[in-house]
Write a protein that holds these residues in place. Structure first.
Motif, PDB file in Angstrom:
ATOM      1  N   GLY A 124       0.841  -1.184   0.000  1.00  0.00           N
ATOM      2  CA  GLY A 124       0.000   0.000   0.000  1.00  0.00           C
ATOM      3  C   GLY A 124       0.877   1.235   0.000  1.00  0.00           C
ATOM      4  N   ASN A 125       0.306   2.407   0.298  1.00  0.00           N
ATOM      5  CA  ASN A 125       1.114   3.626   0.271  1.00  0.00           C
ATOM      6  C   ASN A 125       1.762   3.918   1.622  1.00  0.00           C
ATOM      7  OD1 ASN A 125      -0.805   5.087   1.931  1.00  0.00           O
ATOM      8  ND2 ASN A 125      -2.073   5.355   0.108  1.00  0.00           N
ATOM      9  N   SER A 126       2.674   4.880   1.632  1.00  0.00           N
ATOM     10  CA  SER A 126       3.438   5.170   2.847  1.00  0.00           C
ATOM     11  C   SER A 126       2.570   5.753   3.956  1.00  0.00           C
ATOM     12  CB  SER A 126       4.599   6.122   2.525  1.00  0.00           C
ATOM     13  OG  SER A 126       4.118   7.313   1.923  1.00  0.00           O
ATOM     14  N   ALA A 127       1.555   6.532   3.592  1.00  0.00           N
ATOM     15  CA  ALA A 127       0.695   7.137   4.615  1.00  0.00           C
ATOM     16  C   ALA A 127      -0.057   6.068   5.402  1.00  0.00           C
ATOM     17  CB  ALA A 127      -0.291   8.103   3.961  1.00  0.00           C
ATOM     18  N   ASN A 128      -0.682   5.130   4.704  1.00  0.00           N
ATOM     19  CA  ASN A 128      -1.404   4.047   5.378  1.00  0.00           C
ATOM     20  C   ASN A 128      -0.454   3.161   6.168  1.00  0.00           C
ATOM     21  OD1 ASN A 128      -3.915   4.836   4.462  1.00  0.00           O
ATOM     22  ND2 ASN A 128      -3.936   3.438   2.721  1.00  0.00           N
ATOM     23  N   PHE A 129       0.739   2.991   5.650  1.00  0.00           N
ATOM     24  CA  PHE A 129       1.727   2.160   6.348  1.00  0.00           C
ATOM     25  C   PHE A 129       2.073   2.758   7.707  1.00  0.00           C
ATOM     26  CE2 PHE A 129       6.293   1.233   7.174  1.00  0.00           C
ATOM     27  CZ  PHE A 129       6.188  -0.143   7.367  1.00  0.00           C
ATOM     28  N   LYS A 130       2.299   4.055   7.735  1.00  0.00           N
ATOM     29  CA  LYS A 130       2.649   4.703   9.005  1.00  0.00           C
ATOM     30  C   LYS A 130       1.483   4.657   9.993  1.00  0.00           C
ATOM     31  CE  LYS A 130       4.304   8.513   7.036  1.00  0.00           C
ATOM     32  NZ  LYS A 130       4.979   9.833   6.905  1.00  0.00           N
ATOM     33  N   GLU A 131       0.272   4.779   9.484  1.00  0.00           N
ATOM     34  CA  GLU A 131      -0.899   4.677  10.359  1.00  0.00           C
ATOM     35  C   GLU A 131      -0.992   3.285  10.984  1.00  0.00           C
ATOM     36  OE1 GLU A 131      -4.427   5.697   8.283  1.00  0.00           O
ATOM     37  OE2 GLU A 131      -3.920   7.821   8.067  1.00  0.00           O
ATOM     38  N   LEU A 132      -0.699   2.263  10.175  1.00  0.00           N
ATOM     39  CA  LEU A 132      -0.728   0.895  10.685  1.00  0.00           C
ATOM     40  C   LEU A 132       0.343   0.668  11.743  1.00  0.00           C
ATOM     41  CD1 LEU A 132      -1.402  -1.578   7.724  1.00  0.00           C
ATOM     42  CD2 LEU A 132      -2.520  -1.565   9.954  1.00  0.00           C
ATOM     43  N   LEU A 133       1.521   1.207  11.512  1.00  0.00           N
ATOM     44  CA  LEU A 133       2.597   1.058  12.493  1.00  0.00           C
ATOM     45  C   LEU A 133       2.199   1.648  13.840  1.00  0.00           C
ATOM     46  CD1 LEU A 133       5.939   1.822  10.590  1.00  0.00           C
ATOM     47  CD2 LEU A 133       5.104  -0.389  11.396  1.00  0.00           C
ATOM     48  N   ASP A 134       1.407   2.709  13.795  1.00  0.00           N
ATOM     49  CA  ASP A 134       0.991   3.382  15.030  1.00  0.00           C
ATOM     50  C   ASP A 134      -0.240   2.744  15.676  1.00  0.00           C
ATOM     51  OD1 ASP A 134       3.026   5.226  14.730  1.00  0.00           O
ATOM     52  OD2 ASP A 134       1.767   6.690  13.692  1.00  0.00           O
ATOM     53  N   ALA A 135      -0.901   1.841  14.961  1.00  0.00           N
ATOM     54  CA  ALA A 135      -2.176   1.295  15.433  1.00  0.00           C
ATOM     55  C   ALA A 135      -2.020   0.153  16.434  1.00  0.00           C
ATOM     56  CB  ALA A 135      -3.005   0.812  14.239  1.00  0.00           C
ATOM     57  N   TYR A 136      -0.789  -0.385  16.567  1.00  0.00           N
ATOM     58  CA  TYR A 136      -0.581  -1.535  17.464  1.00  0.00           C
ATOM     59  C   TYR A 136       0.902  -1.591  17.818  1.00  0.00           C
ATOM     60  CZ  TYR A 136      -1.107  -6.320  19.279  1.00  0.00           C
ATOM     61  OH  TYR A 136      -1.138  -7.442  20.083  1.00  0.00           O
ATOM     62  N   ASP A 137       1.200  -2.289  18.875  1.00  0.00           N
ATOM     63  CA  ASP A 137       2.601  -2.429  19.296  1.00  0.00           C
ATOM     64  C   ASP A 137       3.240  -3.603  18.539  1.00  0.00           C
ATOM     65  OD1 ASP A 137       5.000  -2.114  20.603  1.00  0.00           O
ATOM     66  OD2 ASP A 137       4.371  -3.227  22.388  1.00  0.00           O
ATOM     67  N   TRP A 138       3.518  -3.378  17.265  1.00  0.00           N
ATOM     68  CA  TRP A 138       4.067  -4.435  16.416  1.00  0.00           C
ATOM     69  C   TRP A 138       5.516  -4.741  16.761  1.00  0.00           C
ATOM     70  CZ3 TRP A 138       0.254  -6.565  13.753  1.00  0.00           C
ATOM     71  CH2 TRP A 138      -0.828  -5.774  13.365  1.00  0.00           C
ATOM     72  N   ASP A 139       5.881  -5.998  16.607  1.00  0.00           N
ATOM     73  CA  ASP A 139       7.266  -6.415  16.825  1.00  0.00           C
ATOM     74  C   ASP A 139       8.103  -6.265  15.561  1.00  0.00           C
ATOM     75  OD1 ASP A 139       6.989  -7.305  19.555  1.00  0.00           O
ATOM     76  OD2 ASP A 139       5.856  -9.008  18.779  1.00  0.00           O
ATOM     77  N   PHE A 140       7.457  -6.333  14.395  1.00  0.00           N
ATOM     78  CA  PHE A 140       8.176  -6.222  13.128  1.00  0.00           C
ATOM     79  C   PHE A 140       7.157  -6.017  12.007  1.00  0.00           C
ATOM     80  CE2 PHE A 140       6.721 -10.492  13.179  1.00  0.00           C
ATOM     81  CZ  PHE A 140       6.748 -11.020  11.891  1.00  0.00           C
ATOM     82  N   CYS A 141       7.639  -5.763  10.818  1.00  0.00           N
ATOM     83  CA  CYS A 141       6.761  -5.613   9.664  1.00  0.00           C
ATOM     84  C   CYS A 141       7.500  -6.079   8.412  1.00  0.00           C
ATOM     85  CB  CYS A 141       6.302  -4.162   9.496  1.00  0.00           C
ATOM     86  SG  CYS A 141       7.653  -3.003   9.206  1.00  0.00           S
ATOM     87  N   GLN A 142       6.765  -6.249   7.333  1.00  0.00           N
ATOM     88  CA  GLN A 142       7.363  -6.724   6.085  1.00  0.00           C
ATOM     89  C   GLN A 142       6.824  -5.903   4.928  1.00  0.00           C
ATOM     90  OE1 GLN A 142       7.768 -11.016   5.647  1.00  0.00           O
ATOM     91  NE2 GLN A 142       7.070 -10.904   3.535  1.00  0.00           N
TER      92      GLN A 142
END
Length: 393
Positions: free
Chosen positions: A152-170
């Motif tokens: 997806g795009n960078s804006a949605n990606f940053k929102e997702l990163l902030d939506a939960y305490d993720w340990d990692f992403c791909q």
């Protein structure tokens, strides 16, 4: 092998094994060949193996190989939840237990929400109890780290990163996609939050190797030091401190050995300004000729009409990035010279493929374009001969 640490201090090999593209024979994974390649990788220090529920046969093959060689505890398994197939918490548990059975293990080290592309989808999953289920599984040790894979795009990606305490992403990331999808902006944001980033499609489904325009190949060939296009692509990624692991869909011993060698030598910050300019020149050559930005991930498949969508786009791009003769020949061989012909012109315009395309390609329109150029009079004549004279059946 070199290693970079995740949030918990676990050392992950900078080269990860992408298990989507295991070699198949007659639709089934060649387990013996794959075993040799996986074991070579493990002996060379690769310890991160990425698969998914929907990678046909991949989880089962990986589980079998790790078990019969007694190396499960030497590696970290990453697999993905097909949340788009989950309707309830009970369905979630059923799917997870099936994955454990396939993988022949009692825990998954790195578990991802597969193709989680916006906060709204994540909120919908939480409404079904997925976040609570994750906490329970982590508390019991059945899941180690939790993350998500993203297109997806960078804006949605940053929102997702902030939506939960993720340990990692791909994320999909390479020198061609530097400013598309999550892009460099997303990578740097994840790094600022201390979230490890796993890279998929480092070679754009092989496009940054086999299907480079001749002008781009020449630029790499003349560059100093001498490196293959694949090595240049990998080094661009490992040059960045925000990159934790780069996945490679290795399906030959030679590929494993070459990638391991590059991974053992590459370091962050090693590329010069002149070398970075080289990437920009290559990128310009690629974008000047490419017709469809398909990575051959296969999410658009199967097509109800049997069309090999990634294969069609590969041949279409070959017309412009390589040889027109080769592109047309390959298309003829793979669509007409078979018992059940499957040309792009057979598209029913149902749109099912576009619902699952991570690249958001207007597949139906692109199939029309490919059909116009690939299915010329010669193609139609040969297709007719094969079909009516049954010379290929």
């Amino acid at each position: 092998m070199q290693y970079r640490s995740d949030r918990k201090g676990t050392k992950l090999s900078v080269l990860g094994y992408g298990c989507l593209r295991f070699t198949k024979e007659n639709g089934k994974i060649d387990i013996d060949k794959t075993e040799k390649e996986i074991m070579e990788a493990i002996r060379s220090g690769v310890n991160y193996f990425d698969t998914a529920y929907v990678y046909g046969g991949s989880e089962a093959a990986l589980g079998e190989i790790l078990e019969r060689n007694g190396v499960r505890e030497q590696v970290y398994i990453a697999t993905k939840l097909p949340h788009y197939l989950i309707k309830s918490k009970a369905g979630l548990e059923k799917c997870f237990q099936e994955q454990l059975k396939r993988l022949r293990t009692d825990h998954v080290d790195y578990y991802l929400m597969h193709m989680l592309n916006d906060v709204q989808t994540w909120q919908g999953l939480c409404a079904k109890g997925v976040d609570q289920w994750i906490r329970e599984k982590q508390a019991s040790g059945q899941i180690g780290s939790i993350g998500f894979s993203y297109h997806g795009n960078s804006a949605n990606f940053k929102e997702l990163l902030d939506a939960y305490d993720w340990d990692f992403c791909q994320i999909q990331y390479n020198y061609l996609d530097e400013h598309t999808q999550a892009g460099r902006e997303g990578l740097l944001y994840a790094e600022s939050k201390g979230i490890p980033v796993i890279i998929m499609e480092p070679l754009r489904g092989g496009r940054l190797v086999q299907l480079l325009p001749e002008e781009a190949k020449l630029l790499f060939a003349e560059a100093v030091p001498k490196r293959t296009p694949a090595e240049w692509a990998f080094r661009w990624l490992w040059n960045q401190t925000g990159v934790t692991v780069v996945l490679s869909g290795m399906n030959s011993l030679e590929m494993v050995q070459q990638n391991v060698q590059v991974a053992s030598e590459s370091k962050a910050g090693e590329l010069t300004g002149e070398q970075m300019e080289l990437y920009e020149k290559v990128r310009q050559e690629i974008n000047r000729k490419i017709k469809v930005g398909c990575t051959a991930c296969g999410y658009c498949m199967p097509c109800p009409k049997g069309i090999d969508i990634p294969g069609t786009f590969r041949c279409y791009n070959e017309l412009y990035t390589g040889s027109r003769k080769a592109g047309k020949k390959e298309y003829l061989m793979t669509t007409a010279f078979r018992k059940k012909q499957n040309p792009a012109s057979g598209c029913a315009q149902c749109g099912k493929c576009e619902q699952h395309c991570p690249q958001q390609i207007p597949i139906r329109q692109k199939l029309k374009e490919a059909s116009r150029e690939l299915e010329d009079p010669r193609y139609k004549f040969m297709s007719f001969v094969v079909k009516h004279l049954r010379i290929w059946q």
